[in-house]
Design a protein around this motif. Sequence first.
Motif, PDB file in Angstrom:
ATOM      1  N   GLN A 188       0.796  -1.219   0.000  1.00 43.40           N
ATOM      2  CA  GLN A 188       0.000   0.000   0.000  1.00 43.40           C
ATOM      3  C   GLN A 188       0.833   1.275   0.000  1.00 43.40           C
ATOM      4  OE1 GLN A 188      -3.308   0.148  -0.095  1.00 43.40           O
ATOM      5  NE2 GLN A 188      -3.641  -2.066  -0.010  1.00 43.40           N
ATOM      6  N   GLU A 189       1.856   1.304   0.839  1.00 39.25           N
ATOM      7  CA  GLU A 189       2.494   2.603   1.058  1.00 39.25           C
ATOM      8  C   GLU A 189       4.005   2.507   1.178  1.00 39.25           C
ATOM      9  OE1 GLU A 189       0.546   3.978   4.611  1.00 39.25           O
ATOM     10  OE2 GLU A 189       1.451   2.387   5.803  1.00 39.25           O
ATOM     11  N   GLU A 190       4.583   3.666   1.379  1.00 37.42           N
ATOM     12  CA  GLU A 190       6.024   3.778   1.504  1.00 37.42           C
ATOM     13  C   GLU A 190       6.286   4.713   2.668  1.00 37.42           C
ATOM     14  OE1 GLU A 190       8.132   4.519  -2.236  1.00 37.42           O
ATOM     15  OE2 GLU A 190       9.415   5.916  -1.151  1.00 37.42           O
ATOM     16  N   ARG A 191       7.252   4.386   3.517  1.00 39.53           N
ATOM     17  CA  ARG A 191       7.592   5.330   4.591  1.00 39.53           C
ATOM     18  C   ARG A 191       9.094   5.350   4.806  1.00 39.53           C
ATOM     19  NH1 ARG A 191       7.146   2.927  10.388  1.00 39.53           N
ATOM     20  NH2 ARG A 191       7.174   0.684  10.040  1.00 39.53           N
ATOM     21  N   LYS A 192       9.550   6.467   5.368  1.00 40.41           N
ATOM     22  CA  LYS A 192      10.964   6.659   5.617  1.00 40.41           C
ATOM     23  C   LYS A 192      11.170   6.675   7.124  1.00 40.41           C
ATOM     24  CE  LYS A 192      14.113   9.343   2.783  1.00 40.41           C
ATOM     25  NZ  LYS A 192      14.398  10.676   2.266  1.00 40.41           N
ATOM     26  N   VAL A 193      12.153   5.927   7.600  1.00 38.08           N
ATOM     27  CA  VAL A 193      12.394   5.878   9.043  1.00 38.08           C
ATOM     28  C   VAL A 193      13.856   6.199   9.323  1.00 38.08           C
ATOM     29  CG1 VAL A 193      12.389   4.368  11.086  1.00 38.08           C
ATOM     30  CG2 VAL A 193      10.586   4.129   9.377  1.00 38.08           C
ATOM     31  N   LEU A 229      17.182   5.723  11.050  1.00 41.67           N
ATOM     32  CA  LEU A 229      17.741   4.481  11.592  1.00 41.67           C
ATOM     33  C   LEU A 229      17.870   4.540  13.122  1.00 41.67           C
ATOM     34  CD1 LEU A 229      18.554   1.811  10.253  1.00 41.67           C
ATOM     35  CD2 LEU A 229      20.928   2.536  10.414  1.00 41.67           C
ATOM     36  N   ASN A 230      18.006   5.764  13.652  1.00 42.95           N
ATOM     37  CA  ASN A 230      18.076   5.928  15.103  1.00 42.95           C
ATOM     38  C   ASN A 230      16.828   5.430  15.823  1.00 42.95           C
ATOM     39  OD1 ASN A 230      20.502   7.254  16.210  1.00 42.95           O
ATOM     40  ND2 ASN A 230      20.085   8.662  14.522  1.00 42.95           N
ATOM     41  N   THR A 231      15.702   5.406  15.117  1.00 44.59           N
ATOM     42  CA  THR A 231      14.459   4.958  15.757  1.00 44.59           C
ATOM     43  C   THR A 231      13.996   3.622  15.196  1.00 44.59           C
ATOM     44  OG1 THR A 231      13.116   6.150  14.143  1.00 44.59           O
ATOM     45  CG2 THR A 231      13.705   7.340  16.150  1.00 44.59           C
ATOM     46  N   PHE A 232      14.820   2.999  14.355  1.00 44.36           N
ATOM     47  CA  PHE A 232      14.420   1.747  13.682  1.00 44.36           C
ATOM     48  C   PHE A 232      14.494   0.537  14.616  1.00 44.36           C
ATOM     49  CE2 PHE A 232      15.392  -2.021  11.108  1.00 44.36           C
ATOM     50  CZ  PHE A 232      14.382  -1.979  10.152  1.00 44.36           C
ATOM     51  N   PHE A 233      15.562   0.480  15.412  1.00 44.78           N
ATOM     52  CA  PHE A 233      15.786  -0.699  16.263  1.00 44.78           C
ATOM     53  C   PHE A 233      15.033  -0.555  17.578  1.00 44.78           C
ATOM     54  CE2 PHE A 233      19.621   0.172  13.726  1.00 44.78           C
ATOM     55  CZ  PHE A 233      19.556  -0.919  12.886  1.00 44.78           C
ATOM     56  N   THR A 234      14.342  -1.645  17.979  1.00 42.03           N
ATOM     57  CA  THR A 234      13.557  -1.557  19.211  1.00 42.03           C
ATOM     58  C   THR A 234      14.030  -2.551  20.274  1.00 42.03           C
ATOM     59  OG1 THR A 234      11.924  -3.028  18.206  1.00 42.03           O
ATOM     60  CG2 THR A 234      11.495  -0.672  18.055  1.00 42.03           C
ATOM     61  N   GLY A 235      14.924  -3.438  19.907  1.00 45.07           N
ATOM     62  CA  GLY A 235      15.442  -4.420  20.866  1.00 45.07           C
ATOM     63  C   GLY A 235      16.336  -5.387  20.126  1.00 45.07           C
ATOM     64  N   PRO A 236      16.919  -6.374  20.841  1.00 50.18           N
ATOM     65  CA  PRO A 236      17.781  -7.324  20.143  1.00 50.18           C
ATOM     66  C   PRO A 236      16.977  -8.080  19.077  1.00 50.18           C
ATOM     67  CG  PRO A 236      17.886  -7.613  22.536  1.00 50.18           C
ATOM     68  CD  PRO A 236      16.757  -6.681  22.253  1.00 50.18           C
ATOM     69  N   LYS A 237      17.375  -7.977  17.838  1.00 52.06           N
ATOM     70  CA  LYS A 237      16.688  -8.583  16.696  1.00 52.06           C
ATOM     71  C   LYS A 237      15.240  -8.104  16.540  1.00 52.06           C
ATOM     72  CE  LYS A 237      19.872 -12.264  16.190  1.00 52.06           C
ATOM     73  NZ  LYS A 237      20.165 -13.584  15.705  1.00 52.06           N
ATOM     74  N   LYS A 238      14.968  -6.931  17.055  1.00 49.57           N
ATOM     75  CA  LYS A 238      13.616  -6.361  16.905  1.00 49.57           C
ATOM     76  C   LYS A 238      13.713  -4.979  16.259  1.00 49.57           C
ATOM     77  CE  LYS A 238      11.168  -8.584  20.707  1.00 49.57           C
ATOM     78  NZ  LYS A 238      12.058  -8.922  21.835  1.00 49.57           N
ATOM     79  N   ASN A 239      12.685  -4.668  15.442  1.00 49.60           N
ATOM     80  CA  ASN A 239      12.672  -3.364  14.796  1.00 49.60           C
ATOM     81  C   ASN A 239      11.245  -2.935  14.493  1.00 49.60           C
ATOM     82  OD1 ASN A 239      11.846  -4.543  12.254  1.00 49.60           O
ATOM     83  ND2 ASN A 239      13.935  -5.354  12.120  1.00 49.60           N
ATOM     84  N   VAL A 240      11.117  -1.782  13.856  1.00 54.74           N
ATOM     85  CA  VAL A 240       9.782  -1.203  13.658  1.00 54.74           C
ATOM     86  C   VAL A 240       9.051  -1.752  12.430  1.00 54.74           C
ATOM     87  CG1 VAL A 240      10.464   0.960  14.776  1.00 54.74           C
ATOM     88  CG2 VAL A 240      10.643   0.755  12.287  1.00 54.74           C
ATOM     89  N   LEU A 241       9.659  -2.694  11.704  1.00 57.56           N
ATOM     90  CA  LEU A 241       8.983  -3.228  10.519  1.00 57.56           C
ATOM     91  C   LEU A 241       7.682  -3.904  10.926  1.00 57.56           C
ATOM     92  CD1 LEU A 241      11.686  -4.949   8.260  1.00 57.56           C
ATOM     93  CD2 LEU A 241      10.403  -2.871   7.782  1.00 57.56           C
ATOM     94  N   LYS A 242       6.638  -3.608  10.177  1.00 59.85           N
ATOM     95  CA  LYS A 242       5.345  -4.222  10.453  1.00 59.85           C
ATOM     96  C   LYS A 242       5.084  -5.357   9.463  1.00 59.85           C
ATOM     97  CE  LYS A 242       3.289  -0.195  10.292  1.00 59.85           C
ATOM     98  NZ  LYS A 242       2.576   1.051  10.414  1.00 59.85           N
ATOM     99  N   GLU A 243       4.013  -6.086   9.712  1.00 59.96           N
ATOM    100  CA  GLU A 243       3.639  -7.169   8.799  1.00 59.96           C
ATOM    101  C   GLU A 243       3.537  -6.660   7.371  1.00 59.96           C
ATOM    102  OE1 GLU A 243       0.859  -9.528  12.041  1.00 59.96           O
ATOM    103  OE2 GLU A 243      -0.050  -8.679  10.224  1.00 59.96           O
ATOM    104  N   GLY A 244       4.131  -7.389   6.462  1.00 53.91           N
ATOM    105  CA  GLY A 244       3.997  -7.025   5.053  1.00 53.91           C
ATOM    106  C   GLY A 244       4.888  -5.875   4.613  1.00 53.91           C
ATOM    107  N   GLU A 245       5.827  -5.472   5.463  1.00 53.74           N
ATOM    108  CA  GLU A 245       6.719  -4.381   5.072  1.00 53.74           C
ATOM    109  C   GLU A 245       8.094  -4.931   4.679  1.00 53.74           C
ATOM    110  OE1 GLU A 245       5.428  -0.245   7.090  1.00 53.74           O
ATOM    111  OE2 GLU A 245       6.644  -1.535   8.362  1.00 53.74           O
ATOM    112  N   ILE A 246       8.698  -4.275   3.700  1.00 51.08           N
ATOM    113  CA  ILE A 246      10.002  -4.686   3.180  1.00 51.08           C
ATOM    114  C   ILE A 246      10.919  -3.468   3.165  1.00 51.08           C
ATOM    115  CG2 ILE A 246      11.206  -5.532   1.096  1.00 51.08           C
ATOM    116  CD1 ILE A 246       9.441  -7.720   1.820  1.00 51.08           C
ATOM    117  N   LEU A 247      12.158  -3.682   3.523  1.00 49.90           N
ATOM    118  CA  LEU A 247      13.135  -2.595   3.456  1.00 49.90           C
ATOM    119  C   LEU A 247      13.628  -2.479   2.013  1.00 49.90           C
ATOM    120  CD1 LEU A 247      15.800  -1.957   6.126  1.00 49.90           C
ATOM    121  CD2 LEU A 247      16.293  -1.543   3.757  1.00 49.90           C
TER     122      LEU A 247
END
Lengths: 299, 158
Positions: free
Chosen positions: A155-160, A162-180
Motif C-alpha cells: 500500500q504505502e512507503e515510509r521513511k524511518v 535508523l536511530n528509531t528503527f531498532f527496538t530491541g535485540p533482533k527487533k525493529n519497527v517493521l510491520k507485517e507485510g513491510e520490506i526494506l
Amino acid sequence: MKKQSKDVKNRPTSSGRDSKEYFRPKSKKELKEILKNNDILTIIAGGTDLLVSNYQKLYKIDKWLDLDLIDEFKEVKIFDDKIEIGSMVTHDRLVRLEKIKELFPILHSAALDLGSPQIRSRGTIGGNIVTSSPAGDLLPPLLVYDAEVVIISDQEERKVDLNTFFTGPKKNVLKEGEILEKIVIPLKKDKSRGVWKKVGKRKALVISSISLALNIVFDKDNIIKKAKMAIGSAAPVPLRIKSAEEILIGQSLDSIDYIKVAKAAAKQISPIDDIRGTAEYRISVAKNITKSALKEVTK
Amino acid sequence: MDKISVELTVNRKKYKIKVEPDERLLDTLRERLNFTGVKEGCSIGECGACTVILDGKAVNSCMVYTFQVDSSEVITVKGLEIDGKLDPLQRAFIDYQAVQCGFCTPGMLISARALLNQNPNPNREEIKTAIEGNLCRCTGYKQIIKAIESVVKKDRSE
C-alpha cells in the motif's frame, strides 16, 4: 526476516518460476502484488542469517519470498545531497564501491570487517539492518552517517530514521507485510574524519564483543564542530552515544578530555554478560576503544 | 510443498533437478549430484569447508538454498581439474605440503581460486583475507599461504 499473517485466498498463479510456496519477484511491482496476496511470508535476502537459524529446521516455513532477483533493490544511486543504497547490495559490492570508500570510509571498513569473503559475497546491507542484531557490523557506521531507511508495503512507503528503527535485540519497527527497499545516507558538505573499531576474539568471522563508529567534523581552527559516535554489542540495540558527542562539540583538537568522553560512553551503554565477554569487560573495552578512536581521529 | 525446478551448471556440466525450497546447495551437490569433494563442517558459515564458486564468487554452499541458484554456475573442487590436469593451486598444495588432514583443503583451494580469478596478483595480505573464512584446525596456514604465493609468483615470472 519478517513474517506477516493475513488471510487471503487469492494468490498469483505464476511469476517466473514462482510456485505457491515460494516467490522470486523480478521487480518492485511484482513484489507488491505478492505482498498483497500472501500471508506469512519468510523473507530471504542473502540468507547468511536465515540459513543459520533454519539449519535445524525447528520451525516450518510455509512460504518463501526471495528478494534476490529484484534489480531495483541492487541499485546504488548518487545524488548531490544523498546516496541511495538498495537493500540487496551485498557487503562485497559495498566494499568495492569507490564512492562508498571515499564518502563513507567507516561504512567501507565495517563492511570489510564483516564475516568472511563467503559471507560478504551473499550477505546484504538490508539483511544486516533487518536482522537488527545489536552486533550488526554495518549499524554503528550507518547511525553516525544519519542513515534513513525506506520501507515499502503493497500500500504505502515510509521513511524511518535508523536511530528509531531498532527496538530491541533482533527487533525493529517493521510491520507485517513491510520490506526494506533502500538506505538513504545524506551527503554533507563538511569534510569529516572517521574511525571504525571492532573488538572480537579473532579478525575474521567474528561476532563483535564491542564495536565503535566515530565521525567528527572539525572547523578551520581545528575545533570540533560536529561529533557522532555509536557503539554496537553493548546495549539491546546499536546505540548513538549522545552524551559523548555533547562533550566533544566545541573542544579543540589538543584539549579533548579523553577520559571524560570515555566515561560518558561507558555510562550510556548497558552491556550483558555473554559468550563474547562479560558486561564488566565490555564497559572497560568501551572506555579504551573510545580513547583510542579519539586519538586516531585527532592524529 | 511442490518441488521447484532448478537448472544449474556444476563444473561445466548442466543439471536439471527438482528440489524442496529448503534444500541447501551443499546437500544438492553432495547427496544429489555426488560432488562429495564439497565438505560439510560447521553448517553455519563459520568454517568454509563447503566453499564453492557461485557465479564467480566464493560462497558457503551451506548458506545458499538450491532454489536460489537457478541458472547459476557452480565450481567445486572437482571442477578445478580440467582434462586430467590439476589446477596449479592443487599442484602447489601438494608440493608445499599444504595438506594435513585434508578436510579444509577443498574449501581452501576454492577460496584461493576465487581470489586468483579476480586478482591474479594478490599480495600476502590479500591472500590472507581471501582465506579468512576457511578454518584449518591442523593449523597449516603457513604452508597454505606459501602454496598460493608460489602460484602467484609463477604467474608473474611467466
